[in-house]
Design a protein around this motif. Structure first.
Motif, mmCIF file in Angstrom:
data_model
loop_
_atom_site.group_PDB
_atom_site.id
_atom_site.type_symbol
_atom_site.label_atom_id
_atom_site.label_comp_id
_atom_site.label_asym_id
_atom_site.label_seq_id
_atom_site.Cartn_x
_atom_site.Cartn_y
_atom_site.Cartn_z
ATOM 1 N N GLY A 247 -49.259 32.321 7.733
ATOM 2 C CA GLY A 247 -50.322 33.426 7.775
ATOM 3 C C GLY A 247 -52.141 32.966 8.352
ATOM 4 O O GLY A 247 -52.114 31.833 7.678
ATOM 5 N N ASP A 248 -53.232 33.940 8.119
ATOM 6 C CA ASP A 248 -54.251 33.326 8.123
ATOM 7 C C ASP A 248 -55.231 34.634 7.905
ATOM 8 O O ASP A 248 -54.917 35.658 7.457
ATOM 9 N N LEU A 249 -56.647 33.928 7.711
ATOM 10 C CA LEU A 249 -57.519 34.764 6.741
ATOM 11 C C LEU A 249 -58.784 33.870 7.044
ATOM 12 O O LEU A 249 -59.233 33.428 7.498
ATOM 13 N N SER A 250 -59.729 35.668 7.300
ATOM 14 C CA SER A 250 -61.213 35.117 7.935
ATOM 15 C C SER A 250 -62.023 36.016 7.565
ATOM 16 O O SER A 250 -61.341 37.733 7.252
ATOM 17 N N GLY A 251 -63.190 35.791 7.754
ATOM 18 C CA GLY A 251 -64.147 37.127 6.900
ATOM 19 C C GLY A 251 -64.223 37.904 8.030
ATOM 20 O O GLY A 251 -64.050 37.614 9.475
ATOM 21 N N GLY A 252 -64.794 38.778 8.173
ATOM 22 C CA GLY A 252 -65.279 40.177 9.122
ATOM 23 C C GLY A 252 -65.693 41.296 8.394
ATOM 24 O O GLY A 252 -66.255 41.259 7.377
ATOM 25 N N ASP A 253 -66.577 42.073 9.495
ATOM 26 C CA ASP A 253 -67.315 43.096 9.427
ATOM 27 C C ASP A 253 -65.879 44.270 8.878
ATOM 28 O O ASP A 253 -65.959 45.555 8.112
ATOM 29 N N PHE B 283 -63.691 30.279 5.683
ATOM 30 C CA PHE B 283 -64.264 31.573 5.094
ATOM 31 C C PHE B 283 -65.694 31.447 4.451
ATOM 32 O O PHE B 283 -65.823 32.666 4.037
ATOM 33 N N VAL C 20 -58.394 44.106 8.801
ATOM 34 C CA VAL C 20 -57.868 44.502 10.433
ATOM 35 C C VAL C 20 -56.359 43.502 9.355
ATOM 36 O O VAL C 20 -56.813 42.224 8.614
ATOM 37 N N VAL D 175 -58.245 40.055 8.301
ATOM 38 C CA VAL D 175 -59.487 40.033 8.420
ATOM 39 C C VAL D 175 -60.355 41.315 7.386
ATOM 40 O O VAL D 175 -59.550 42.013 7.752
ATOM 41 N N VAL D 176 -61.127 40.342 6.781
ATOM 42 C CA VAL D 176 -61.902 40.754 5.346
ATOM 43 C C VAL D 176 -62.842 40.566 4.920
ATOM 44 O O VAL D 176 -62.353 39.256 5.135
ATOM 45 N N THR E 21 -49.660 31.589 13.116
ATOM 46 C CA THR E 21 -50.624 32.562 13.305
ATOM 47 C C THR E 21 -52.302 32.338 12.936
ATOM 48 O O THR E 21 -52.369 31.775 12.093
ATOM 49 N N SER F 285 -51.070 38.103 8.768
ATOM 50 C CA SER F 285 -52.994 38.158 9.718
ATOM 51 C C SER F 285 -54.403 38.573 8.829
ATOM 52 O O SER F 285 -53.411 40.119 8.972
ATOM 53 N N ARG G 224 -67.506 35.666 14.906
ATOM 54 C CA ARG G 224 -66.973 34.580 13.249
ATOM 55 C C ARG G 224 -66.166 33.382 14.888
ATOM 56 O O ARG G 224 -67.381 32.226 14.242
ATOM 57 N N VAL H 241 -62.093 36.239 15.572
ATOM 58 C CA VAL H 241 -62.931 37.823 15.181
ATOM 59 C C VAL H 241 -64.216 37.947 15.956
ATOM 60 O O VAL H 241 -65.365 36.280 15.482
ATOM 61 N N GLU I 264 -61.694 30.311 0.690
ATOM 62 C CA GLU I 264 -61.040 30.085 0.957
ATOM 63 C C GLU I 264 -59.294 30.096 0.569
ATOM 64 O O GLU I 264 -59.000 31.118 0.225
#
Lengths: 352, 352
Positions: free
Chosen positions: A140-146, B350, A149, A109-110, B63, A107, B70, B67, A24
């Motif tokens: 901001g925020d960053l997250s994994g995901g399928d 992450f 978004v 989700v990637v 923010t 934010s 997750r 998810v 991250e």
């Protein structure tokens, strides 16, 4: 398990870095330098929260989310395009209150298989959309995901003015519009039919499809016109995101009035879209009808619909397209030259 | 294609309404009345943007995105739980600046097969988390999508004080903590091992697992303590979301100091988690070690870690847990009784 008839997956370009190859912190280190700064930022990204100036003791706030394969397709839209669109649709909501956009949080989700360059493009796209008004990304925020978004929250400064709400339209007011109408819908139709490619709307493209495809990929909102409308005494205003008729209907219901649009005033916009309709194979009356439908019902252009007292001088960027009338016996509604338009009312984001 | 060995899908309860059965407007009509109102709201949901009071001419903004699968699992967390958690982790970030939370916006991406009641629960959970500080939900967005995503942006009022950043810790300062430590991680471990069920952490549950499971499902952040810390002259503060050691390390690096934690001061928290470790089958030293690991490395408790000048009276809710020392030759770092702790540094959202 292999299938000899299945197409080979596209080769991964040599040296391409995917999101899952980075921590991250490493991904953020690539993105942070690309984010726009602005004068309203008192404390930027990096702490638990940011601090933003709100000189008149209030701030305007709005949020909008983009979901892959609902609001964009990666085979059509680059990261730059999606970043620009996500920012613009929020900035337009701020401007539609008559406020000057100041600060965004983003934010993301990637999925891990997205190229890091796509995420860097997203940051560049956000920055490009913020540049004309000097708005900053402050967090901001960053997250994994399928699924990809992008959620943006945008803030603005009313500079001492009252917010321009959608419920203030009064009989006799002039109805005016700033920005384009129907271009995004026309561009989407061209892409969907294979009559144009995303390259036709790339920055600098100048072919016949360029205005439509670029209008879909990276809509341009008349942000300065929104601020000017607030200063010029607009009585009501909203961002046209779901189509002119549908959003004018919202204004009519909120204000308890009839919004009567002038077909002649819309004609230049309709004519400007007939070439796109012909590129889809439509001719004559069918092409004109399709163009009119885009102008009245096409979404995602992010123009501004506003009403002004009859005595007000329209600010730069606005053109008159109708008049506000007393609520009819049939209730608040939108009419076209006094009659109910014979086209659909725009679209519902949610499916339903 | 059927598989006789596969379990039957759970029957849909009679009369259950799913998100896909409703239009966006119908779903919003169910959710709107559940959202919390607050004094700072000058213009609430329903227009292009909301307007929020920022009496001292600045606002704090943060923010965070959650998810499904997750950050939460629907078989463990109800809509109420997810709403409360999404709100609290943002409210804690605002409080960690020493600001009073005022207003939230909430974006939700929701698959059509989610019950509408789950979304209503989410709104109730957000409202429950906002109630103690009187924060309002002033806007949001709703989209369909294949995966559940909740993105919250929270705002706060500094009430004329300087923001409490993480870089202000000075040698000699007292290190203090408010809130719980390790409970969320212990609760997650109990659920993961099948040693407790979500019902054990439901509101009103009083069994031996209740503090841990409830601490995971609906963490309680010491929001008032954060505001009080700002007023009491805290020199640095942050929300402990990724574990005490990891977040203390962030403070140490940002401030260029050593944060030295006192093992004796952490002992009550460790002892309070040993019952959870024993419920996992651990005994003696192994149970104590697991409890210490939760206290030092467990995330998602949303307590507050702050530093105060030695002369300051600690505000209610804070207990001293260490001292700030000069940066050592080895650089800024966290120590436990002067030595490098023998446990991991917390976790990376992450993956990486």
């Amino acid at each position: 398990m292999t299938d000899a008839t299945a197409p080979l997956p596209a080769a991964r370009p040599e040296g391409e870095v995917l999101v899952r190859d980075l921590s991250e912190e490493e991904l953020l280190a690539r993105v942070f330098p690309l984010l726009p700064a602005g004068d309203a930022t008192l404390l930027g990204p990096g702490d638990d929260a940011a601090v933003v100036a709100a000189p008149d003791g209030r701030f305007v706030v709005t949020t909008d989310v983009l979901v892959e394969d609902r609001h964009f397709r990666r085979r059509w839209s680059s990261g730059d395009d999606v970043g620009a669109r996500a920012a613009v649709q929020n900035l337009a909501d701020v401007a539609a209150m008559g406020a000057r956009p100041t600060a965004l949080v983003v934010s993301l989700v990637v999925p891990g298989n997205v190229p890091a360059a796509w995420v860097e493009g997203l940051a560049r796209g956000v920055a490009a959309a913020c540049a004309p008004v000097g708005a900053a990304v402050v967090g901001g925020d960053l997250s994994g995901g399928d699924a990809l978004v992008v959620a943006v929250t945008a803030h603005g400064d009313l500079e001492g003015r009252a917010p321009v709400v959608r419920s203030g339209a009064r009989p006799g007011d002039v109805v005016a519009h700033a920005g384009v109408r129907g271009r995004s819908a026309a561009g989407l139709a061209l892409l969907g039919a294979g009559a144009a490619s995303p390259a036709d709307g790339a920055p600098g493209a100048s072919g016949p499809s360029a205005p439509y495809v670029a209008g879909y990929l990276r809509p341009q909102a008349p942000l300065a016109a929104g601020v000017a409308a607030g200063a010029a005494g607009a009585t009501a205003m909203l961002d046209v995101s779901d189509g002119l008729l549908r959003d004018a209907g919202r204004m009519a219901r909120a204000s308890g009035v009839v919004v009567d649009l002038d077909a002649a005033a819309l004609r230049p916009a309709v004519r400007g879209l007939e070439a796109a309709a012909r590129a889809l194979g439509l001719v004559g009356r069918a092409a004109a009808d399709q163009a009119l439908d885009w102008v009245l019902s096409g979404g995602e252009d992010h123009g501004l619909l506003a009403t002004f007292p009859p005595s007000a001088a329209l600010p730069a960027g606005f053109t008159p397209i109708g008049v506000v009338r007393e609520r009819a016996a049939t209730g608040p509604r939108v009419t076209l030259d006094g009659a109910v338009p014979a086209v659909g009312p725009g679209w519902d984001h949610f499916g339903g």
